[in-house]
Write a protein that holds these residues in place. Structure first.
Motif, mmCIF file in Angstrom:
data_model
loop_
_atom_site.group_PDB
_atom_site.id
_atom_site.type_symbol
_atom_site.label_atom_id
_atom_site.label_comp_id
_atom_site.label_asym_id
_atom_site.label_seq_id
_atom_site.Cartn_x
_atom_site.Cartn_y
_atom_site.Cartn_z
ATOM 1 N N GLY A 147 38.619 -39.900 -22.118
ATOM 2 C CA GLY A 147 40.381 -40.117 -21.903
ATOM 3 C C GLY A 147 41.442 -39.810 -23.674
ATOM 4 N N PRO A 148 42.778 -40.450 -22.346
ATOM 5 C CA PRO A 148 43.486 -39.510 -23.219
ATOM 6 C C PRO A 148 43.791 -40.331 -25.011
ATOM 7 C CG PRO A 148 44.426 -40.101 -21.086
ATOM 8 C CD PRO A 148 42.842 -40.394 -20.841
ATOM 9 N N ARG A 149 42.392 -41.251 -25.307
ATOM 10 C CA ARG A 149 43.170 -41.891 -26.630
ATOM 11 C C ARG A 149 42.442 -41.187 -27.015
ATOM 12 N NH1 ARG A 149 39.367 -46.861 -26.996
ATOM 13 N NH2 ARG A 149 37.704 -46.525 -25.724
ATOM 14 N N ALA A 150 41.557 -39.545 -26.977
ATOM 15 C CA ALA A 150 40.924 -39.585 -27.830
ATOM 16 C C ALA A 150 41.288 -38.308 -28.223
ATOM 17 C CB ALA A 150 39.328 -39.021 -27.027
ATOM 18 N N ASN A 151 42.894 -37.385 -27.842
ATOM 19 C CA ASN A 151 43.091 -36.633 -28.368
ATOM 20 C C ASN A 151 44.190 -36.906 -29.409
ATOM 21 O OD1 ASN A 151 42.881 -35.818 -25.663
ATOM 22 N ND2 ASN A 151 44.899 -36.300 -24.995
ATOM 23 N N CYS A 152 44.137 -35.771 -30.150
ATOM 24 C CA CYS A 152 44.306 -35.303 -31.676
ATOM 25 C C CYS A 152 44.639 -34.029 -32.263
ATOM 26 C CB CYS A 152 43.359 -36.434 -32.466
ATOM 27 S SG CYS A 152 42.313 -35.570 -33.162
ATOM 28 N N HIS A 153 45.213 -33.615 -33.291
ATOM 29 C CA HIS A 153 45.314 -32.456 -33.773
ATOM 30 C C HIS A 153 44.727 -32.185 -34.851
ATOM 31 C CE1 HIS A 153 49.904 -31.539 -32.570
ATOM 32 N NE2 HIS A 153 49.600 -32.873 -32.355
ATOM 33 N N ARG A 154 43.876 -30.951 -34.860
ATOM 34 C CA ARG A 154 43.059 -30.195 -35.935
ATOM 35 C C ARG A 154 43.551 -29.989 -36.881
ATOM 36 N NH1 ARG A 154 38.886 -27.261 -33.753
ATOM 37 N NH2 ARG A 154 39.506 -27.059 -31.621
ATOM 38 N N ASP A 155 44.508 -30.074 -36.951
ATOM 39 C CA ASP A 155 44.883 -29.737 -38.354
ATOM 40 C C ASP A 155 45.786 -31.029 -38.788
ATOM 41 O OD1 ASP A 155 44.787 -27.592 -38.654
ATOM 42 O OD2 ASP A 155 46.996 -26.799 -38.130
ATOM 43 N N GLY A 156 45.212 -31.973 -37.739
ATOM 44 C CA GLY A 156 45.779 -33.456 -38.733
ATOM 45 C C GLY A 156 45.102 -34.404 -38.682
ATOM 46 N N ILE A 157 44.624 -35.880 -37.612
ATOM 47 C CA ILE A 157 43.379 -36.116 -37.649
ATOM 48 C C ILE A 157 41.792 -35.423 -37.566
ATOM 49 C CG2 ILE A 157 42.326 -37.889 -36.114
ATOM 50 C CD1 ILE A 157 44.358 -39.298 -35.769
ATOM 51 N N LEU A 158 42.334 -34.975 -36.670
ATOM 52 C CA LEU A 158 40.709 -33.846 -36.695
ATOM 53 C C LEU A 158 40.624 -33.882 -37.807
ATOM 54 C CD1 LEU A 158 38.271 -33.185 -34.289
ATOM 55 C CD2 LEU A 158 38.956 -31.433 -35.050
#
Ligand code: ATP
Length: 249
Positions: A147-158
């Motif tokens: 779901g939406p709570r998995a969303n993140c930035h590649r240059d940030g959290i990921l």
């Protein structure tokens, strides 16, 4: 009505000020419905700790800051409660560490994201700080979360190698640990799933932790990573402090 949150001589001033900040944030649409419950649980544990930074928490804070300083791509995760309670301190820490903040919330809606991002941008401008605030354009997902709570930035959290996650829920903490990151949790509950699973857990109140970190950085006392740091032993010490009673310390 007397505004006790505006009276620093009131014995519960700090507590009332934090509650007032949450009320204001709720009115701006920044908080999830369960935000006050999470805060209340934190307050209860803070009473048991004597509303102070216990020695084990100070040790954990040094280790967490050392890991952030040693990281190649550190990131500071921000949810609604964190933005409400300690936006300025999070922005100052991001600026001092030269790393981004990323808004990452459990109940993600466009309206809540916009409210939190708007608040952080306004505080950043007021403080005149230069720091990236991510969350507006997620282009990746945290593996293992739905779901939406998995969303993140590649240059940030990921792609981060060390992540500060104040007041995190256990599922996301577990997913971040599984990605091989150093996960640095701030949580007044030493028994929460997040507290147990993290690389380092600071069992202390959010704004106290951040001010302690800023004092170390501004005081020219940057900590080094302790290779012998024992996460479980530090957590056990906090629990013992509560069991023994803080006045006995
Ligand atoms: P877990 O899944 O990790 O077992 P949870 O998902 O039930 O825990 P939440 O409801 O997300 O936990 O609550 C977040 C945690 O943040 C609570 O354990 C609470 O003690 C803690 N907390 C709340 N306010 C603060 C604060 N100001 N400083 C530090 N910790 C806080």
């Amino acid at each position: 009505m007397v505004d006790v949150a505006a009276d620093p001589s009131h014995p519960r001033y700090t507590s009332l000020l934090m509650r007032h900040r949450l009320e204001e944030a709720a009115a701006k649409g920044m908080l999830a419905g369960s935000a006050m419950i999470a805060h209340g649980r934190g307050e209860a544990f803070d009473y048991l700790l004597g509303e102070r930074t216990v020695p084990a928490a100070a040790l954990a804070t040094r280790q967490a800051l050392a890991l952030l300083l040693a990281a190649e791509r550190p990131v500071l995760s921000v949810n609604g409660n964190v933005a409400a309670l300690a936006a300025d301190e999070m922005l100052r820490l991001g600026a001092a560490l030269n790393c981004p903040l990323e808004v990452n919330i459990f109940y993600r809606t466009p309206e809540r994201m916009a409210a939190i991002l708007g608040h952080l941008e306004a505080r950043k401008a007021a403080l005149g700080l230069s720091v990236d605030v991510l969350g507006h354009a997620p282009d990746a997902t945290i593996p293992g979360l739905k779901g939406p709570r998995a969303n993140c930035h590649r240059d940030g959290i990921l792609n981060s190698d060390a992540i500060l996650v104040p007041l995190e829920d256990g599922d996301r903490c577990e997913a971040l640990v599984a990605m091989g990151k150093h996960v640095l949790v701030i949580d007044l509950n030493p028994l929460s799933r997040s507290a147990l699973q993290a690389t380092v857990t600071m069992v202390d109140e959010l704004s106290r932790v951040l001010n302690n970190m800023l004092a170390m950085l501004n005081g020219g006392d940057p900590p080094s990573v302790d290779p012998a740091y024992d996460h479980q032993a530090v957590l056990d010490e906090v629990v013992q402090t509560v069991v023994n009673g803080f006045s006995a310390q």
